[in-house]
Structure formats: C-alpha cells, structure tokens
Design a protein around this motif. Structure first.
Motif, short mmCIF file in Angstrom:
data_model
loop_
_atom_site.label_atom_id
_atom_site.label_comp_id
_atom_site.label_asym_id
_atom_site.label_seq_id
_atom_site.Cartn_x
_atom_site.Cartn_y
_atom_site.Cartn_z
N ALA A 7 0.83 -1.21 0.00
CA ALA A 7 0.00 0.00 0.00
C ALA A 7 0.86 1.26 0.00
O ALA A 7 0.54 2.26 -0.67
CB ALA A 7 -0.93 -0.01 1.21
N GLU A 8 1.97 1.22 0.74
CA GLU A 8 2.87 2.37 0.77
C GLU A 8 3.50 2.61 -0.60
O GLU A 8 3.63 3.76 -1.04
CB GLU A 8 3.97 2.15 1.82
N PHE A 9 3.90 1.54 -1.28
CA PHE A 9 4.46 1.70 -2.62
C PHE A 9 3.42 2.27 -3.58
O PHE A 9 3.72 3.15 -4.40
CB PHE A 9 4.98 0.35 -3.14
N ARG A 10 2.20 1.78 -3.50
CA ARG A 10 1.14 2.31 -4.36
C ARG A 10 0.90 3.78 -4.08
O ARG A 10 0.64 4.57 -4.99
CB ARG A 10 -0.14 1.51 -4.15
N LEU A 15 1.74 9.45 -6.58
CA LEU A 15 2.11 10.86 -6.52
C LEU A 15 3.21 11.15 -7.53
O LEU A 15 3.89 10.25 -8.03
CB LEU A 15 2.59 11.22 -5.11
N ASN A 16 3.43 12.43 -7.82
CA ASN A 16 4.46 12.82 -8.78
C ASN A 16 5.82 13.03 -8.13
O ASN A 16 6.82 13.16 -8.84
CB ASN A 16 4.05 14.11 -9.50
N THR A 17 5.87 13.05 -6.80
CA THR A 17 7.09 13.41 -6.10
C THR A 17 8.26 12.52 -6.47
O THR A 17 9.38 13.01 -6.70
CB THR A 17 6.86 13.35 -4.58
N TRP A 18 8.04 11.19 -6.53
CA TRP A 18 9.15 10.26 -6.71
C TRP A 18 9.87 10.46 -8.04
O TRP A 18 11.09 10.40 -8.10
CB TRP A 18 8.65 8.81 -6.60
N LYS A 118 6.11 1.95 6.48
CA LYS A 118 6.62 3.16 5.84
C LYS A 118 8.15 3.17 5.87
O LYS A 118 8.80 3.51 4.87
CB LYS A 118 6.06 4.40 6.54
N MET A 119 8.74 2.78 6.99
CA MET A 119 10.19 2.74 7.11
C MET A 119 10.80 1.77 6.09
O MET A 119 11.76 2.11 5.39
CB MET A 119 10.59 2.30 8.52
N ILE A 120 10.24 0.57 5.99
CA ILE A 120 10.76 -0.43 5.04
C ILE A 120 10.61 0.07 3.61
O ILE A 120 11.53 -0.06 2.79
CB ILE A 120 10.04 -1.77 5.23
N THR A 121 9.45 0.64 3.30
CA THR A 121 9.20 1.13 1.95
C THR A 121 10.20 2.21 1.55
O THR A 121 10.78 2.18 0.46
CB THR A 121 7.77 1.69 1.85
#
Length: 293
Positions: A7-10, A15-18, A118-121
């Motif tokens: 879910a964190e990856f999705r 978003l456009n940030t990455w 979130k940390m792992i992602t």
C-alpha cells in the motif's frame, strides 16, 4: 505487513514526487561527477605536486595512476543525496499536510505497523535512488577520467555499496526530520540550508580549532560514507595523513574526496546511523501521540 508495504508503494507511485525528484538527482549526480572528473583527472596538478608525491609515496604508486575516479563519484553522489532526504520528508510530514495520514493510520492494525511499513518502503526507495545516482555518477566518471585512473573492481563495488547505504540512511533521516518538524516546507528549507550552507561554513570556520566537526555533524558523516571510501583509497582520512601535510592542505585533500574531517567510511556510517536513529526515533515517538483528527 506485506500488504501495508504494498500500500505504501502504491501511495508513493500515485504521486508525482518520486519521479520529479529523479530529475534533479540525475542532473546533480551527473554534472558534479562530470566536473570533478575533469578536475581530478589532473589530480597531481590540482592538489600540488609536493603533496601528491607524499600521498603517492604512501600508496606505493605513481601519482598519475591513483584512482582519482573515486573522487569524482564521491562528489556526485554526496551532493545528490540531499534529494532522497527531501523525499523522506514527504513520508510523514507530507501526509499530515495532505491529510492522508488519517487513512494511513486507520487502515493499519496500529501506528507501529503503519510506521514500520513506511520505514521499510522508504528504505527501499532510498536504495533505488542510490543505485540510480551511482549509475549516473559512474557514467560521468568513465567519460571524463582516464582508464588507468578509474577505480579497481573492488573499489567500484565499495563505492556502490556505500552509495546505497548512504542513500537508504539519509532517506530515513529525512523521514525523522520531517516527522519531528511536521512541516514539509520548513523541513525542506532547513535541510537544504544546513546540508549545503550552514554546516560547510561551520566546518571551514572551525577548521583551525578542530577538524572533528566534519566527522560528527550530520552532513559530514553522511558524506563520509562514500567520501570515506575515496579518502581511505588515497590514505587521506584524518587518521592516515602523514604529519608533514599542512593543516589547510589536509582540508583541501579531504574536500577533494568530499569528506572533510572523515576518519573512515565505516565510522562515518556509524555516526550518521546514530543521527538517523535519533531523528527517526523522535519522529516515531511524536507520531504515536499526535492527533490525526
């Protein structure tokens, strides 16, 4: 946990940030390595023939055969590592700003699970940014540095591993820093100001007093991971330099490696890990209590 990470990856991919941040990452890593590749290809002339002879004599090689390509790589990846730090800021502070943090916490079993995912992602994102940055810096180095001055096979691998490690840690540092301040704009401005200006001014201003600040301050420690690999290869870390090298020549040599005051790459990694743990733990603790309504 697997579903939370997915879910964190999705969430980040939606978003456009990455991908927007990839643009300055590639530009900075390439052009800094390109410029320093040009400079360090004439390493002996750049740092002065007298000092070059001292370093080359310690290494037991001709000054012209030193692997100056490591200096080019170190500068490219060190300057560009500010980008994953900024990306990390958006992990929690960005969610509070966009008010998506409520959904994140409510759809997870608890906040610990959500923050762990979130940390792992973001560790994985940091590693991916590190791989890209290294590839771009390596390309610029190969283009500008003579073949006999490029790193050996082991040095290429060491620089790659150091880059991935540094970028993973600096991404977590950004998460913690942003979580503590809980303001995206403020966190980004302070990160840029400290990493690019304040700490460097302090380093030069206090160099006559002590050169330890480069090894213990956050930016210096982060730079010291890859920069320390280059410094170790040349024998120009703070512990290895011969006593007859002048104090300000020492700064110039270590600036050439992108790691002023560095003791060793592994020591820099431990120091920056301590900074990362401190900020991440503070951000973690504050988010266990922070209201999400």
């Amino acid at each position: 946990m697997g579903r939370l990470i997915k879910a964190e990856f999705r969430k980040t991919l939606s978003l456009n940030t990455w991908w927007i941040l990839i643009i300055p990452l590639v530009l900075v890593a390439f052009w800094m390595s390109f410029v320093w590749g040009r400079i360090t290809n004439d390493f002996a002339d750049y740092i002065g023939s007298g000092t070059a002879r001292i370093i080359a004599g310690q290494a037991g090689v001709s000054a012209d055969a030193l692997p100056v390509g490591l200096l080019s790589i170190a500068h490219g990846v060190n300057i560009a590592q500010l980008i994953p730090a900024i990306f990390g800021v958006f992990a929690l502070a960005g969610e509070y700003s966009s008010r998506t943090i409520t959904t994140t916490f409510l759809t997870a079993p608890n906040r610990v699970s959500a923050l762990t995912a979130k940390m792992i992602t973001y560790l994985l994102w940091g590693a991916l940014y590190g791989l890209l940055s290294f590839a771009v810096a390596a390309l610029a180095t190969v283009v500008t540095v003579n073949g006999d001055r490029l790193p050996s096979g082991g040095e290429w691998l060491a620089a790659l591993g150091g880059t991935v490690l540094a970028y993973a840690l600096v991404t977590l540092f950004g998460i913690g820093f942003g979580a503590v301040l809980n303001r995206v704009v403020l966190a980004v401005i302070l990160l840029i100001g400290w990493f690019l200006l304040v700490e460097n001014v302090l380093l030069v201003a206090l160099w006559n007093t002590s050169d330890i600040f480069g090894a213990i301050l956050p930016n210096g420690a982060a730079n010291g991971i890859v920069g320390g690999i280059a410094a170790d290869a040349f024998g120009i870390s703070s512990l290895n330099l011969p006593g007859d090298v002048e104090h300000w020549d020492k700064l110039g040599l270590q600036l050439a490696a992108g790691a002023p005051g560095v003791i060793s790459w592994w020591a820099a990694a431990l120091v920056f890990l301590a900074w990362t743990v401190m900020f991440f733990a503070a951000g973690w603790a504050s988010n266990q209590r922070r209201d999400i309504t």
